[in-house]
Design an enzyme around this catalytic site. Structure first.
Site, PDB file in Angstrom:
ATOM      1  N   ARG A  61       0.726  -1.182   0.056  1.00  0.00           N
ATOM      2  CA  ARG A  61      -0.036  -0.045  -0.027  1.00  0.00           C
ATOM      3  C   ARG A  61       0.992   1.212   0.058  1.00  0.00           C
ATOM      4  NH1 ARG A  61      -1.656   2.176   4.550  1.00  0.00           N
ATOM      5  NH2 ARG A  61      -2.279  -0.121   5.606  1.00  0.00           N
ATOM      6  N   TYR A 114     -12.163  18.323 -16.291  1.00  0.00           N
ATOM      7  CA  TYR A 114     -12.719  16.859 -16.421  1.00  0.00           C
ATOM      8  C   TYR A 114     -13.798  16.724 -15.385  1.00  0.00           C
ATOM      9  CZ  TYR A 114     -12.799  11.711 -16.467  1.00  0.00           C
ATOM     10  OH  TYR A 114     -13.162  10.546 -16.093  1.00  0.00           O
ATOM     11  N   ASP A 186      -3.131  19.103 -14.867  1.00  0.00           N
ATOM     12  CA  ASP A 186      -3.690  17.867 -15.435  1.00  0.00           C
ATOM     13  C   ASP A 186      -2.983  17.766 -17.009  1.00  0.00           C
ATOM     14  OD1 ASP A 186      -4.888  15.643 -16.597  1.00  0.00           O
ATOM     15  OD2 ASP A 186      -6.812  16.063 -15.454  1.00  0.00           O
ATOM     16  N   LYS A 211      -5.357   6.714 -19.747  1.00  0.00           N
ATOM     17  CA  LYS A 211      -5.430   7.214 -21.072  1.00  0.00           C
ATOM     18  C   LYS A 211      -3.986   7.029 -21.889  1.00  0.00           C
ATOM     19  CE  LYS A 211      -9.340   8.375 -19.421  1.00  0.00           C
ATOM     20  NZ  LYS A 211      -9.292   9.904 -18.894  1.00  0.00           N
TER      21      LYS A 211
END
Ligand SMILES: *Cc1c(COP(=O)(O)O)cnc(C)c1O
Length: 397
Positions: A61, A114, A186, A211
């Protein structure tokens, strides 16, 4: 650790070699370290790793060797001081906000972010007493005025999804810093091949690695990279709240990244040709692509970007009815809510980028219901144009 390429090497060399490390038994590829924990017989070594005084991993983690390779590759591509990985792009974005913001702080951003990010701004951050000012995306004076009223975090996205608007990263980073803000960009649409926000003045870059970085539409992931002190705070929030990237996904993203520069170069060329072709088609009522000479911010695109990217959007005659007619006729496109893959992907914002928003919210953002977002894959451009011709010709009177 295998020899790493120097900082002066090109983006393609870094895409291939950066972050790669020696695997087991001479494996030339980074292995998938599918282990939750890492064992130590030597207690002192274990303690040293736990304290961050020696290289190594304790628990996945927090850190994991396969995820670390991905983080290092993206860090090298963005020329960032540090990087940390996430389970998705939205995890990278939301963890960045919650790590750096507190009640009483203020965010300035654009209306065209977004859809998921916009929801953080309108639904979640205000719940924690964080003030959010969203400005018209291309109105730089309004953004600068909002910054001058005080700002802790300036959040930019360029080009925007799905109408391909641009914001001036250098100009707004300077205004953000003058207000004392951390500047976050971004860079999902442009990728480090087409745009380097950190070199233009931003402090942090966030990615949906899902993406273009991964490029094969088979793994979710996100990355935040940039100033080491900020990335350390974001990493700490993520290690505690738990939006860790899976090592299997990290492996797929690493493999995809090795061809990033080849894919993006082809997608840049193809998208520009397709945008020009669409602009001349009688059934097309508008095309959004920063590489077109008549894009309102084409000059800024030329200054700020090395390539105009693989995504464009266009509206067709008949709006939503036109879209209903021609979208199903595309043979060389997935009709799906994704972008940046090797296959072409087409869809309306109402079911893709802005599925989280209502029709009224989309209208307020200036996103027509009949818009088609078209993410150009790596197919032969002539075939994509022929495919679009077949679909659009069904709309001719
Ligand atoms: C897809 C996308 C995101 C969200 O990424 P996920 O990996 O789907 O969580 C954020 N920003 C942009 C620009 C995107 O296209």
């Amino acid at each position: 650790m295998r020899q790493q390429p120097g900082e002066q090497t090109g983006v393609g060399t870094r895409a291939v070699w950066s972050g790669e490390h020696d695997g087991w038994e001479g494996s030339t590829q980074v292995p998938i370290a599918r282990s939750v924990a890492f064992g130590y017989d030597d207690v002192d070594e274990w303690l040293a790793v736990g304290r961050g005084q020696a290289r190594g991993h304790i628990y996945s983690r927090n850190t994991n060797p396969t995820v670390a390779a991905l983080e290092n590759k993206v860090r090298a591509l963005e020329d960032a001081a540090a990087a940390t990985g996430f389970a998705s792009g939205m995890a990278a974005i939301s963890n960045t906000f919650f790590a750096l913001l507190a009640p009483g702080t203020r965010v300035v951003s654009i209306k065209d972010s977004y859809g998921g990010t916009n929801k953080l701004f309108t639904e979640f951050l205000p719940r924690f007493g964080i003030d959010v000012a969203l400005c018209d995306t291309t109105d730089h004076e309004a953004l600068e005025a909002a910054l001058a009223q005080g700002c802790d975090l300036l959040y930019l996205e360029t080009p925007t999804n799905p109408t391909l608007k641009l914001v001036d990263i250098a100009r707004l980073s300077a205004a953000g810093h003058a207000a004392g803000a951390v500047v976050v960009v971004d860079n999902t649409f442009a990728t480090p091949v087409n745009q380097q926000p950190l070199a233009l003045g931003a402090d942090l870059v966030v990615h949906s690695a899902t993406k273009f970085l991964g490029g094969h539409a088979d793994a979710l992931g996100g990355v935040a990279c940039g100033r080491a002190d900020l990335v350390r705070r974001i990493y700490h929030f993520r290690e505690i709240t738990g939006a860790a990237l899976d090592p299997g996904a990290a492996y797929l993203l690493l493999r995809g990244l090795k061809t990033l520069h080849l894919r993006i170069a082809h997608q840049n060329d193809s998208a520009l040709r397709i945008a020009r072709w669409l602009s001349a088609h009688p059934a097309v009522t508008g095309v959004h692509y920063p590489g077109l000479e008549d894009h309102p911010q084409h000059d800024l695109a030329q200054r700020q970007m090395c390539g105009f990217g693989g995504v464009l959007s266009f509206s067709v005659r008949g709006e939503l009815d036109g879209l209903r007619t021609c979208l199903p006729r595309l043979r060389l496109a997935h009709r799906a809510a994704n972008l940046g893959a090797v296959e072409t992907i087409a869809g309306p914002p109402a079911t893709t980028s802005h599925v989280e928003c209502t029709a009224e919210e989309r209208a307020a953002m200036g996103i027509p219901e009949g818009l088609i977002r078209y993410s150009v894959g790596i197919e032969d451009t002539d075939d994509l144009i022929a495919d679009l011709a077949g679909a659009l010709d069904s709309l001719e009177p």
